[in-house]
Design a protein around this motif. Structure first.
Motif, PDB file in Angstrom:
ATOM      1  N   GLY A   1       0.656  -3.351  -5.293  1.00 47.42           N
ATOM      2  CA  GLY A   1      -0.765  -3.169  -5.594  1.00 47.42           C
ATOM      3  C   GLY A   1      -1.371  -4.416  -6.190  1.00 47.42           C
ATOM      4  N   GLY A   2      -2.564  -4.756  -5.740  1.00 50.71           N
ATOM      5  CA  GLY A   2      -3.250  -5.944  -6.250  1.00 50.71           C
ATOM      6  C   GLY A   2      -4.672  -5.612  -6.676  1.00 50.71           C
ATOM      7  N   PHE A   3      -5.425  -5.023  -5.753  1.00 45.43           N
ATOM      8  CA  PHE A   3      -6.821  -4.636  -5.994  1.00 45.43           C
ATOM      9  C   PHE A   3      -7.656  -5.778  -6.547  1.00 45.43           C
ATOM     10  CE2 PHE A   3      -4.236  -0.717  -6.533  1.00 45.43           C
ATOM     11  CZ  PHE A   3      -4.650  -0.076  -5.388  1.00 45.43           C
ATOM     12  N   GLY A   4      -7.300  -7.017  -6.219  1.00 37.65           N
ATOM     13  CA  GLY A   4      -8.040  -8.185  -6.714  1.00 37.65           C
ATOM     14  C   GLY A   4      -7.387  -8.792  -7.944  1.00 37.65           C
TER      15      GLY A   4
ATOM     16  N   ARG B   1     -11.434  -4.984  -6.520  1.00 39.83           N
ATOM     17  CA  ARG B   1     -11.884  -4.275  -5.317  1.00 39.83           C
ATOM     18  C   ARG B   1     -13.389  -3.948  -5.354  1.00 39.83           C
ATOM     19  NH1 ARG B   1      -8.736   1.138  -3.223  1.00 39.83           N
ATOM     20  NH2 ARG B   1      -9.114   0.837  -1.017  1.00 39.83           N
TER      21      ARG B   1
ATOM     22  N   MET C   1      -0.932  -6.232   0.312  1.00 40.60           N
ATOM     23  CA  MET C   1      -0.752  -5.871  -1.103  1.00 40.60           C
ATOM     24  C   MET C   1      -0.661  -4.366  -1.270  1.00 40.60           C
ATOM     25  SD  MET C   1      -4.609  -6.786  -2.331  1.00 40.60           S
ATOM     26  CE  MET C   1      -5.121  -7.851  -0.999  1.00 40.60           C
ATOM     27  N   GLY C   2      -0.498  -3.674  -0.135  1.00 43.60           N
ATOM     28  CA  GLY C   2      -0.433  -2.217  -0.165  1.00 43.60           C
ATOM     29  C   GLY C   2      -1.430  -1.597   0.793  1.00 43.60           C
ATOM     30  N   GLN C   3      -2.353  -2.419   1.293  1.00 44.25           N
ATOM     31  CA  GLN C   3      -3.411  -1.864   2.154  1.00 44.25           C
ATOM     32  C   GLN C   3      -2.916  -1.558   3.557  1.00 44.25           C
ATOM     33  OE1 GLN C   3      -2.907  -5.042   1.727  1.00 44.25           O
ATOM     34  NE2 GLN C   3      -4.242  -6.398   2.878  1.00 44.25           N
TER      35      GLN C   3
ATOM     36  N   VAL D   1      -8.526 -11.647   0.230  1.00 43.32           N
ATOM     37  CA  VAL D   1      -9.580 -10.992  -0.548  1.00 43.32           C
ATOM     38  C   VAL D   1     -10.654 -10.598   0.457  1.00 43.32           C
ATOM     39  CG1 VAL D   1      -9.171 -12.425  -2.585  1.00 43.32           C
ATOM     40  CG2 VAL D   1     -10.775 -13.218  -0.885  1.00 43.32           C
ATOM     41  N   ALA D   2     -11.731  -9.995  -0.052  1.00 42.54           N
ATOM     42  CA  ALA D   2     -12.942  -9.810   0.747  1.00 42.54           C
ATOM     43  C   ALA D   2     -12.681  -9.044   2.047  1.00 42.54           C
ATOM     44  CB  ALA D   2     -13.600 -11.163   1.041  1.00 42.54           C
ATOM     45  N   SER D   3     -11.677  -8.181   2.023  1.00 37.27           N
ATOM     46  CA  SER D   3     -11.373  -7.306   3.170  1.00 37.27           C
ATOM     47  C   SER D   3     -11.339  -8.090   4.473  1.00 37.27           C
ATOM     48  CB  SER D   3     -12.415  -6.168   3.241  1.00 37.27           C
ATOM     49  OG  SER D   3     -12.479  -5.501   2.011  1.00 37.27           O
ATOM     50  N   ARG D   4     -10.691  -9.261   4.444  1.00 35.78           N
ATOM     51  CA  ARG D   4     -10.779 -10.184   5.579  1.00 35.78           C
ATOM     52  C   ARG D   4      -9.522 -10.247   6.436  1.00 35.78           C
ATOM     53  NH1 ARG D   4      -8.685 -15.504   4.049  1.00 35.78           N
ATOM     54  NH2 ARG D   4     -10.204 -16.637   5.286  1.00 35.78           N
ATOM     55  N   THR D   5      -8.428  -9.585   6.007  1.00 39.57           N
ATOM     56  CA  THR D   5      -7.144  -9.811   6.662  1.00 39.57           C
ATOM     57  C   THR D   5      -7.145  -9.393   8.131  1.00 39.57           C
ATOM     58  OG1 THR D   5      -6.093  -9.461   4.546  1.00 39.57           O
ATOM     59  CG2 THR D   5      -4.657  -9.371   6.462  1.00 39.57           C
TER      60      THR D   5
ATOM     61  N   GLN E   1      -6.981   4.308   3.048  1.00 39.09           N
ATOM     62  CA  GLN E   1      -7.762   3.344   2.286  1.00 39.09           C
ATOM     63  C   GLN E   1      -8.989   3.998   1.666  1.00 39.09           C
ATOM     64  OE1 GLN E   1      -7.670  -0.218   1.458  1.00 39.09           O
ATOM     65  NE2 GLN E   1      -5.615   0.604   1.608  1.00 39.09           N
TER      66      GLN E   1
ATOM     67  N   GLY F   1     -11.109  -2.303   3.357  1.00 40.92           N
ATOM     68  CA  GLY F   1     -10.368  -2.108   2.101  1.00 40.92           C
ATOM     69  C   GLY F   1     -11.264  -1.955   0.884  1.00 40.92           C
ATOM     70  N   GLU F   2     -12.261  -2.817   0.761  1.00 37.59           N
ATOM     71  CA  GLU F   2     -13.146  -2.739  -0.407  1.00 37.59           C
ATOM     72  C   GLU F   2     -14.293  -1.752  -0.244  1.00 37.59           C
ATOM     73  OE1 GLU F   2     -13.477  -6.707  -2.629  1.00 37.59           O
ATOM     74  OE2 GLU F   2     -13.192  -7.148  -0.501  1.00 37.59           O
TER      75      GLU F   2
HETATM   76  N1  MTE Z   1      -5.084  -0.888  -0.995  1.00 40.67           N
HETATM   77  C1  MTE Z   1      -3.912  -0.822  -1.649  1.00 40.67           C
HETATM   78  N2  MTE Z   1      -3.076   0.207  -1.390  1.00 40.67           N
HETATM   79  N3  MTE Z   1      -3.535  -1.758  -2.557  1.00 40.67           N
HETATM   80  C2  MTE Z   1      -4.360  -2.819  -2.878  1.00 40.67           C
HETATM   81  O1  MTE Z   1      -4.007  -3.658  -3.693  1.00 40.67           O
HETATM   82  N4  MTE Z   1      -6.505  -3.939  -2.438  1.00 40.67           N
HETATM   83  C3  MTE Z   1      -7.887  -3.789  -1.991  1.00 40.67           C
HETATM   84  C4  MTE Z   1      -7.976  -3.127  -0.624  1.00 40.67           C
HETATM   85  N5  MTE Z   1      -7.109  -1.985  -0.562  1.00 40.67           N
HETATM   86  C5  MTE Z   1      -5.625  -2.909  -2.199  1.00 40.67           C
HETATM   87  C6  MTE Z   1      -5.942  -1.913  -1.237  1.00 40.67           C
HETATM   88  C7  MTE Z   1      -8.571  -5.079  -1.934  1.00 40.67           C
HETATM   89  S1  MTE Z   1      -9.073  -5.728  -3.409  1.00 40.67           S
HETATM   90  C8  MTE Z   1      -8.800  -5.755  -0.778  1.00 40.67           C
HETATM   91  S2  MTE Z   1      -9.648  -7.217  -0.749  1.00 40.67           S
HETATM   92  C9  MTE Z   1      -8.399  -5.199   0.513  1.00 40.67           C
HETATM   93  O2  MTE Z   1      -7.567  -4.054   0.365  1.00 40.67           O
HETATM   94  C10 MTE Z   1      -7.629  -6.213   1.331  1.00 40.67           C
HETATM   95  O3  MTE Z   1      -7.292  -5.658   2.525  1.00 40.67           O
HETATM   96  P1  MTE Z   1      -7.698  -6.281   3.936  1.00 40.67           P
HETATM   97  O4  MTE Z   1      -7.964  -7.724   3.698  1.00 40.67           O
HETATM   98  O5  MTE Z   1      -6.512  -5.998   4.753  1.00 40.67           O
HETATM   99  O6  MTE Z   1      -8.922  -5.526   4.346  1.00 40.67           O
END
Ligand code: MTE
Length: 757
Positions: free
Chosen positions: A243-246, A359, A480-482, A520-524, A653, A717-718
């Motif tokens: 987990g990161g969530f930023g 996030r 990071m878990g996403q 970051v920024a839901s860009r992956t 998500q 993600g965000e």
């Molecule tokens: N989901 C989980 N399980 N764990 C996380 O740390 N981080 C969030 C979101 N969902 C997160 C998560 C954040 S802060 C971002 S920027 C996006 O996932 C990144 O995912 P993406 O770039 O694959 O859209």
């Protein structure tokens, strides 16, 4: 609209399928190895010496008593940093080790290293730092006051951003209804399962960093800078992230740079994993904000102006605040067409834990304020709240607050239509001591880094087909878990016509893959997905040509593990790969993707982000006016994130985002007293449990394909968390007939409203 990359070769087969996570079994069975599970021969452990004071001058650092603890190996302070003692990412305001002044209670002064984590912590307590206490400030109001204590010598204003479009006076003169209100939002802690940790391993000239970091390339930059080394001397190996969530965007860089200094000095691997308390005290949080809004509309509901002041507490160091507050500014006026907009954003230093990426990145706060004002305007204009939003919603061809014309993939009106279908009946009602209310919130979200991060907005992929037909993939963004590794495996498998089981998406290794900017920024999905498609297209050219030679006719496509020839003949993927190996053809390819360019002028006008995701959430709450309890009976989230590559992960998500948003709206209270954090663990900082979530939760997707996304995907993600608190606050406001202006919505506040109503 031209077709999205990856869409031409064949009809989609795996994209859009509910494929289980590639790492699901190993994580759920406890097999996955995180930082805490990993060791190296001769490894020692580090512990931080923290300030303990919110603001003080350092008079002396005495390390003489540390060596009285047996098992202590060494100590490093600012004096031992071979390179620059700096870690500021955007502004250069943060030392690696504080040497003359501390600015928040967990500021790091030294690192002590010993044979065990326990000994390191004990020895860290023996470093005697003599301080001269300075007056400190712990709130926005203190930071703005005339003659305020200065956290940094150049003043307390850390960040300023603005947008000016049209003229507010004209908008005001054309408005029949005006709403003016002030809102407050709290600090939010990431509360990831795995606390921040890393291992620095010296190998001759090379420094290897094993770390659970969202942004391995940021880590490499920071380590090289602090060691005074070349980037090529630092290798960052990303480990599974719990987990990161930023919260693991920039913070791991600081931790890793300190460990690297220590590892370089003692020549042994050094590990440090923060305790939960250290993690809460030390790492960045969501910005608390004061939001002052004035917006107006005509009798018809058409919005005429938005005049907005955003003030944020950035804490002791700016860290990512300039970028977070850029995003707040761009999204502050909501997903609506408004001809006259003035937004001023200011971030102020205080002597508190730094605020940074979390996030949503500065948007859940502004969406709460904006959507509350929109709801009040709808009430004044006596228009249904969903209808009010539909009247003003951004559509294809609309102009945003920055005057950007939306050309592509604008699904907001459809999200509102879907929400209308789901919820019928009154917006509030009363029954047996309980009141029920429904609330709506819409949002838009700029995908990837936008104009503020355009120089970093690119990504790499390396795809290698091995001789047994299995495929090794490296990208520069992290999972990071996403679920990115699963989604990216689906993209590879889809494009190369093989099964997901054949594809191995590896963790990031900065020695293998090019700098792809931050995760970051839901860009992956967009950035790594497009880079993968670029690499795959190079491989397909080779494979198609060899398969053509083998079949004696032109290859028309590839699907389900076979190349299809014009003659109708099918050639097994693995046989074609084997032939390439026999012919000594390289079956590895590099892919690269550059996000479409975005720029703003001095008034903040222009293209802020290349494309936007959209959502409309509706919450139904039941409020017990006697106990103050708020129960979420029903929650609907409708998202337009372009093509959904994996609906199961996408739903996960959104559901996770709703849970985290409920915490922000109702439960999470980060309490600080006199410059010290009071909620230092997860028994005093309460996040929602499964019982605190919703009785019913529904997730729907509106797939408005983006021409620049892989298979039409955007980011999700965000957006998942962004409108949640706003929808709940609007529901509670409707239920009580009193406007929520402050988060979290406490039971005490609810009871107070009931008593005074
Ligand atoms: N989901 C989980 N399980 N764990 C996380 O740390 N981080 C969030 C979101 N969902 C997160 C998560 C954040 S802060 C971002 S920027 C996006 O996932 C990144 O995912 P993406 O770039 O694959 O859209």
């Amino acid at each position: 609209m031209s077709e999205a990359p990856g869409m031409k070769t064949h009809d989609v087969r795996l994209v859009g399928r509910r494929i289980s996570r590639v790492d699901g079994k190993s994580k759920s069975s406890g097999y996955t190895r995180f930082v805490n599970d990993i060791g190296f021969p001769g490894m020692v452990h580090a512990a931080m010496v923290k300030a303990g004071h919110p603001h003080a001058s350092i008079v002396d650092i005495d390390i003489s008593r540390v060596s009285t603890v047996s098992g202590v190996v060494g100590v490093v302070t600012a004096r031992d940093v071979p390179g620059e003692n700096r870690v500021g990412l955007v502004k250069d305001d943060q030392p690696l080790f504080a040497s003359d002044r501390v600015r928040y209670e967990a500021d790091c002064i030294a690192l002590v290293v010993a044979e065990t984590p326990y000994l390191a912590r004990r020895a860290a307590e023996l470093v005697k730092v003599t301080f001269e206490n300075l007056p400190h400030i712990s709130s926005l109001d203190d930071a703005k006051a005339p003659n305020a204590v200065m956290v940094h010598d150049d003043g307390n204003l850390a960040v300023e951003r603005r947008i000016v479009k049209g003229a507010i006076e004209i908008g005001e003169s054309q408005s029949d209804h005006v709403v003016e209100a002030e809102f407050h939002t709290p600090v939010q802690e990431h509360a990831y399962l795995e606390t921040v940790g890393a291992i620095a391993v010296p190998f001759g000239r090379k420094m290897e960093i094993w770390v659970a970091a969202q942004c391995p390339f940021y880590v490499r930059d920071a380590v090289a800078r602090c060691l005074g080394a070349r980037l090529a001397d630092v290798r960052v190996i990303q480990l599974p992230i719990g987990g990161g969530f930023g919260g693991k965007e920039d913070v791991p860089s600081e931790i890793c740079a300190r460990l690297a200094v220590l590892a370089r000095q003692i020549g042994r691997p050094v590990k440090m994993v923060l305790t939960r308390e250290e993690d809460i005290l030390y790492t960045s949080k969501r910005h608390p904000m004061k939001l002052t809004y004035r917006m107006g509309c005509k009798v018809s509901g058409e919005l005429q102006f938005a005049d907005i002041l955003i003030e944020a507490d950035v804490g002791a160091y700016a860290t990512l605040s300039p970028i977070v507050l850029f995003r707040s500014t761009i999204h502050a006026a909501g997903p609506y067409e408004i001809p006259n907009v003035r937004i001023l954003t200011r971030g102020y230093y205080t002597n508190t834990v730094p605020k940074g990426a979390m996030r949503g990145f500065g948007t859940p706060q502004v969406v709460f304020a904006c959507e509350s004002v929109i709801d009040e305007l709808a009430l004044k204009a006596a228009i249904d709240p969903l209808e009010f939003r539909a009247i003003n919603a951004l559509k294809k061809g609309s102009r945003t607050a920055t005057d950007q014309v939306l050309k592509d993939s604008v699904g907001l009106p459809e999200t509102i239509r879907r929400a209308k279908k789901h919820f019928a009946g009154p917006w509030s009602r009363r029954s047996k001591g309980k009141v029920t209310g429904r609330g709506v919130a819409s949002m838009f979200y700029g995908v990837s880094l936008g104009a503020a991060g355009r120089h970093l907005d690119r990504g790499a992929a390396r795809v290698e087909i091995l001789k047994d037909g299995s495929i090794n993939v490296w990208v520069g963004c992290t999972d990071m878990g996403q679920g990115a590794r699963t989604v990216l495996a689906q993209i590879v498998a889809e494009d190369l016509g093989v099964s997901v089981e054949q594809v191995q998406v590896n963790h990031v290794d900065t020695d293998i893959i090019a700098d792809s900017g931050p995760t970051v920024a839901s860009r992956t999905t967009v950035v790594s997905g497009n880079a993968i498609l670029d690499a795959c297209s190079k491989l397909k050219r080779i494979l198609f040509s060899i398969a053509g030679e083998m079949s004696g006719s032109k290859i028309t496509g590839i699907s389900k593990g076979a190349f299809v020839a014009e003659s109708g003949k099918a050639l097994d993927f693995k046989k074609v790969v084997a032939e390439c190996y026999l012919k000594r053809i390289d079956l590895s390819a590099l892919g690269w993707y550059v996000v479409p360019d975005c720029r703003l002028d001095d008034s903040g006008l222009g293209d802020a982000y290349y494309v936007y995701s959209y959502a409309t959430d509706v919450a139904e709450v039941e409020v017990d006016t006697e106990t103050g309890e708020i129960q979420i009976k029903d929650f609907l989230a409708v998202h337009d994130s372009g093509r959904i590559i994996n609906p199961m992960l996408a739903e996960g998500q959104v559901e996770g985002g709703i849970a985290q948003g409920i915490g922000f709206a109702l439960h999470e209270m980060f309490s600080e007293r006199d410059g010290h954090v009071a909620s230092r663990d997860l028994s005093t900082y309460l996040i929602p449990t499964s019982l605190d979530v919703c009785d019913r939760m529904s997730v729907e997707f509106v797939e408005r394909l983006s021409r620049d996304g892989p298979f039409g995907a955007k980011g999700l993600g965000e957006p998942a968390i962004i409108p949640v608190a706003a929808a709940i606050a609007n529901a509670v406001s409707r239920a009580l007939g009193r406007r929520v202006t402050c988060l979290p919505i406490t039971r005490e506040w609810v009871i107070e409203q009931s008593i005074t109503s």
